[in-house]
Write an enzyme that holds these catalytic residues in place. Structure first.
Site, short mmCIF file in Angstrom:
data_model
loop_
_atom_site.label_atom_id
_atom_site.label_comp_id
_atom_site.label_asym_id
_atom_site.label_seq_id
_atom_site.Cartn_x
_atom_site.Cartn_y
_atom_site.Cartn_z
CG ASP A 169 -1.98 1.10 1.15
OD1 ASP A 169 -2.33 1.52 0.03
OD2 ASP A 169 -2.45 1.54 2.22
CG ASN A 170 -0.03 3.94 2.07
OD1 ASN A 170 -0.11 3.03 2.92
ND2 ASN A 170 -0.98 4.80 1.89
CD GLU A 199 -4.79 5.72 3.55
OE1 GLU A 199 -4.59 5.33 2.38
OE2 GLU A 199 -3.98 5.55 4.48
N1 SAM Z 1 -3.05 -1.87 7.47
C1 SAM Z 1 -3.83 -0.92 8.27
C2 SAM Z 1 -5.16 -0.69 7.59
O1 SAM Z 1 -5.17 -0.48 6.36
O2 SAM Z 1 -6.18 -0.72 8.26
C3 SAM Z 1 -3.11 0.38 8.46
C4 SAM Z 1 -1.72 0.26 8.99
S1 SAM Z 1 -0.96 1.81 9.41
C5 SAM Z 1 -0.78 2.60 7.85
C6 SAM Z 1 0.72 1.33 9.78
C7 SAM Z 1 0.86 0.63 11.13
O3 SAM Z 1 2.10 -0.06 11.14
C8 SAM Z 1 0.88 1.56 12.34
O4 SAM Z 1 -0.13 1.16 13.23
C9 SAM Z 1 2.27 1.37 12.96
O5 SAM Z 1 2.26 1.42 14.37
C10 SAM Z 1 2.65 -0.01 12.44
N2 SAM Z 1 4.08 -0.27 12.24
C11 SAM Z 1 4.96 0.55 11.62
N3 SAM Z 1 6.16 -0.03 11.49
C12 SAM Z 1 6.05 -1.27 12.06
C13 SAM Z 1 6.94 -2.35 12.23
N4 SAM Z 1 8.21 -2.28 11.77
N5 SAM Z 1 6.49 -3.46 12.86
C14 SAM Z 1 5.22 -3.53 13.31
N6 SAM Z 1 4.32 -2.53 13.17
C15 SAM Z 1 4.72 -1.41 12.55
MG MG Z 2 -1.76 2.26 3.99
#
Ligand code: SAM
Ligand code: MG
Length: 214
Positions: A169-170, A199
């Site tokens: 994504d993104n 989004e």
């Molecule tokens: N996939 C979700 C959705 O579409 O509903 C959105 C995810 S959000 C964009 C990114 C998430 O990844 C955040 O909650 C962040 O805390 C977590 N995150 C970022 N880097 C990470 C890592 N290396 N390991 C685990 N979690 C991570």
């Molecule tokens: Mg995303």
């Protein structure tokens, strides 16, 4: 009130979505994020692209990097065949706590294992901890500078097999230039871009689907 944004999203789900009905959970979150406050869910523009790739792959084993509140977890898990499993990884305990409740509200807790921790720590332990030989499908949606190191880690740990599908994504907004350059130029992947919108906005964003060729 002192609630965080994830807690406010959870409240909207509890108020407006039917227990055990994933589609109503998805709709409640999308409505909340379009009309009340933006949140970093894959959302309802890119969501149908995610759905169609998951349905096409019909994975037995799936991995999601970055759970946040569990919106995409619910989208993926609701499409899994009986007996299939999704492991989702989130390193923020407050987000993970909300996600557990949203996944349970959708009635999908038996299909999903939410692991609290960093992707880089977890990936090398997956085979041993979960008895998984490889993933049929991986959704990358955590911090954008981790996409490339983490797929290299998945490769090195032998967690990808011929035909495994990565969906990122993104890739435009905020963007993942090193990752795109790698999957588009490596002979080990066949890669394709799906254009859409960031989004809950009108800004261009999209998903990159990359098939691991072995
Ligand atoms: N996939 C979700 C959705 O579409 O509903 C959105 C995810 S959000 C964009 C990114 C998430 O990844 C955040 O909650 C962040 O805390 C977590 N995150 C970022 N880097 C990470 C890592 N290396 N390991 C685990 N979690 C991570
Ligand atoms: Mg995303």
């Amino acid at each position: 009130t002192g609630l965080s944004r994830p807690q406010r999203m959870l409240k909207a789900v509890q108020k407006n979505a039917t227990k055990g009905d994933p589609q109503s959970v998805i709709a409640a979150i999308d409505y909340y994020c379009r009309h009340k406050e933006w949140a970093m869910n894959v959302g309802d523009d890119k969501g149908p692209i995610l759905d169609s790739v998951v349905s096409e792959v019909n994975p037995s084993t799936a991995l999601e990097l970055g759970t946040y509140c569990g919106y995409s977890t619910v989208r993926i898990a609701r499409l899994l065949s009986p007996g299939s499993k999704l492991i989702t990884v989130e390193f923020n305990p407050a987000y993970a706590a909300v996600a557990r409740q949203i996944i349970a509200h959708a009635g999908l807790q038996n299909k999903v294992t939410l692991v609290e921790g960093g992707s880089g720590d977890l990936i090398p332990k997956i085979k041993e901890q979960f008895g998984i030989t490889s993933f049929d499908f991986v959704f990358l949606d955590h911090w954008k500078d981790r996409y490339l190191p983490d797929i290299k880690l998945l490769e090195d740990c032998g967690l990808l097999k011929k035909g495994s599908v990565l969906l990122a994504d993104n890739v435009i907004c905020p963007g993942t230039p090193e990752y795109l350059e790698y999957v588009r130029n490596s002979p080990r992947y066949k890669s394709q871009y799906f254009q859409s919108y960031l989004e809950y906005t009108k800004a261009e964003d999209g998903l990159e689907k990359s098939v691991f060729l072995g």
